[in-house]
Write an enzyme that holds these catalytic residues in place. Structure first.
Site, PDB file in Angstrom:
ATOM      1  CE  LYS A   9     -10.701   2.323   2.157  1.00  0.00           C
ATOM      2  NZ  LYS A   9     -10.055   3.282   2.987  1.00  0.00           N
TER       3      LYS A   9
ATOM      4  CD  GLU B 161      -2.989   0.562   2.248  1.00  0.00           C
ATOM      5  OE1 GLU B 161      -4.108  -0.376   2.119  1.00  0.00           O
ATOM      6  OE2 GLU B 161      -3.005   1.303   2.914  1.00  0.00           O
TER       7      GLU B 161
ATOM      8  CG  HIS C 200       6.896 -28.795   0.802  1.00  0.00           C
ATOM      9  ND1 HIS C 200       7.359 -30.309   0.000  1.00  0.00           N
ATOM     10  CD2 HIS C 200       8.069 -28.627   1.798  1.00  0.00           C
ATOM     11  CE1 HIS C 200       7.999 -31.016   1.357  1.00  0.00           C
ATOM     12  NE2 HIS C 200       8.755 -29.487   1.600  1.00  0.00           N
TER      13      HIS C 200
HETATM   14  O1  PA5 Z   1      -2.671   1.814   5.910  1.00  0.00           O
HETATM   15  C1  PA5 Z   1      -3.953   2.514   5.567  1.00  0.00           C
HETATM   16  O2  PA5 Z   1      -3.874   3.841   6.191  1.00  0.00           O
HETATM   17  C2  PA5 Z   1      -5.120   1.455   5.676  1.00  0.00           C
HETATM   18  O3  PA5 Z   1      -4.906   0.312   5.728  1.00  0.00           O
HETATM   19  C3  PA5 Z   1      -6.148   1.545   7.114  1.00  0.00           C
HETATM   20  O4  PA5 Z   1      -5.358   1.607   7.853  1.00  0.00           O
HETATM   21  C4  PA5 Z   1      -7.463   1.009   6.796  1.00  0.00           C
HETATM   22  O5  PA5 Z   1      -7.909   0.845   5.271  1.00  0.00           O
HETATM   23  C5  PA5 Z   1      -8.408   0.377   7.572  1.00  0.00           C
HETATM   24  O6  PA5 Z   1      -8.643   2.490   7.672  1.00  0.00           O
HETATM   25  P1  PA5 Z   1      -9.515   3.220   8.953  1.00  0.00           P
HETATM   26  O7  PA5 Z   1      -8.399   3.124   9.945  1.00  0.00           O
HETATM   27  O8  PA5 Z   1      -9.280   4.378   8.987  1.00  0.00           O
HETATM   28  O9  PA5 Z   1     -10.492   1.869   9.581  1.00  0.00           O
END
Ligand code: PA5
Length: 442
Positions: A412, A271, A300
């Site tokens: 989203k 990410e 494996h």
């Molecule tokens: O790294 C990030 O920003 C995301 O993975 C968030 O942690 C994830 O989408 C969850 O978001 P939130 O903490 O706002 O629920």
């Protein structure tokens, strides 16, 4: 405590553009962004754990709860889950469940299993608007009414942005105990804040030791001389290998306990570094695809691909040098297996790791190794901070924003549209446009 990096020495590796000077400049830029308050993650190891330990200890000591259920997803769950999985002994705290997905069967089973009257729900969402976390919170809040009535707020802890978001508003309205996620610490970099510390302290995990390891790793990572810096060596290897066409990072940990830590790392890596443009807006569509593997199991299943398939991977081994417990294979195996008799399980595991690594090396397939002397809280904290720092430095070298995630926002919005959120109807229409040719198979 000891964490070492055996760097990639395979010849096919190219060089980081700009060499050592560029690496040092990137590290300096990350340090400066910490100093000016932009990158809060580097300050997290300085958070005082005593208040968390005191608060959690008092809750556990009441004897009112035996279970905590953590509602969170992505950076709001993976880190605590990963750290807890590394515990090598029994912990003196609440039993812990993490509920991340929207799988109705699994969620229903969880509620069948727990005794609501003895359960504390830890609701973690920085934005306070995450569909999965908030809808499950609301389910649990309603389920708790018949169990705890007007006292149900005592079964919920909120961890969210200090000011913004629906959970902050609800926490105040409903009278929930709440903790802040620092505004300058993004989700996947937030495990060493209340996001991780609250559930870990409630579970009885040694958070002070975890943070001490992270602190040492940060200090060493930011101050080591360039020629002996494991962090800069690792950042260099990843960037150079990427430039030479090795665009996938296989992270292969030789311990079941470290499997969830690899999942945490895959999120951080994927990410943070998977980006369409540079900070200046130039299209780059860059990234290092993280792949989770656990040794020896995946020798494996996946290894054939890594050792014979496309030469686009860098295999990062995570090796544990000494295990807290061991098992001896009894004497008496005969024939071609007789050499296994009397061997410890850990020595077999290590021989398999060494064999796999050497085989990759023989075929000039890039590999590197992170070695922990033991699985301890301090080593886990150091590993986490080390990789956060490497991620930030690689982001600097590529001139991308490693702290945002614009690529997941459209999905989203479309989901919200499909679920009927006001003002999101146009997004819902995009989902219809995306479904095309269906072929009936059976
Ligand atoms: O790294 C990030 O920003 C995301 O993975 C968030 O942690 C994830 O989408 C969850 O978001 P939130 O903490 O706002 O629920």
């Amino acid at each position: 405590m000891a964490l070492r990096y055996d760097r990639c020495t395979v010849e096919t590796k190219g060089a980081t553009p700009g060499g050592t000077a560029a690496l040092v400049a990137a590290r300096d830029a990350v340090t400066a962004a910490w100093a000016d308050g932009t990158y809060g993650f580097l300050g997290c190891p300085d958070i005082d754990t005593a208040p968390f330990e005191g608060w959690a200890g008092a809750i556990v000591a009441t004897g009112r709860f035996d279970t905590q259920v953590v509602f969170g997803i992505g950076g709001s769950s993976l880190g605590a889950r990963a750290i807890l999985a590394t515990a090598t002994g029994d912990l003196d705290g609440l039993d812990t469940y993490f509920s991340e997905n929207m799988d109705p069967i699994e969620f229903g089973r969880l509620f069948d299993r727990i005794d609501l009257s003895r359960t504390l729900f830890i609701v973690i969402t920085k934005s306070g608007t995450t569909i999965e976390t908030m809808s499950k919170f609301w389910y649990a809040w309603n389920a708790m009414e018949s169990v705890a009535g007007e006292h149900r707020h005592k079964h919920f802890i909120a961890i969210t942005d200090p000011e913004k978001g629906a959970l902050r508003v609800l926490a105040e309205e409903l009278g929930l105990t709440s903790f802040d996620v620092p505004a300058n610490v993004g989700g996947r970099f937030s495990v060493l804040t209340a996001v991780g510390l609250v559930p870990l302290a409630l579970a009885g995990y040694p958070i002070a030791e975890l943070m001490a390891g992270a602190r040492d790793a940060r200090d060493a990572g930011l101050s080591a001389a360039p020629e002996s810096s494991a962090i800069l060596a690792a950042a260099n290897d990843h960037v150079a290998l990427h430039a030479a066409g090795h665009t996938a990072t296989v992270i292969m940990a030789y311990s079941d306990l470290l499997g969830p830590l690899v999942e945490w790392l895959c999120q951080l890596w994927g990410e943070s570094l998977g980006k369409a443009t540079t900070r200046a807006g130039e299209t780059v569509e860059i990234g290092l695809t993280p792949i989770k593997a656990v040794g020896v199991v995946d020798q494996h299943s996946q290894l054939q691909l890594y050792s014979a398939g496309p030469r686009d991977k860098h295999v990062v081994f995570v090796e544990v040098e000494q295990f807290e417990r061991d098992v001896e294979i009894p004497l008496g195996l005969s024939g071609s297996l007789s050499h296994l008799s009397g061997k410890s399980m850990s020595s077999i595991l290590t021989a398999e790791l060494r064999g796999t690594r050497a085989a990759l090396h023989q075929d000039a397939r890039p590999h590197s190794t992170w070695r922990m002397d033991r699985i301890t809280a301090a080593n886990v904290g150091a590993f986490i901070l080390a990789w956060e720092l490497i991620t930030a430095i690689v982001g600097e070298l590529w001139d991308i924003d490693a702290f945002d995630q614009p690529g997941v926002e459209l999905g989203k919005k479309i989901s919200h549209g499909l679920l009927g959120r006001e003002g999101f109807a146009d997004y819902a229409a995009l989902a219809t446009a995306a479904s095309d040719d269906t072929l009936r198979f059976m």
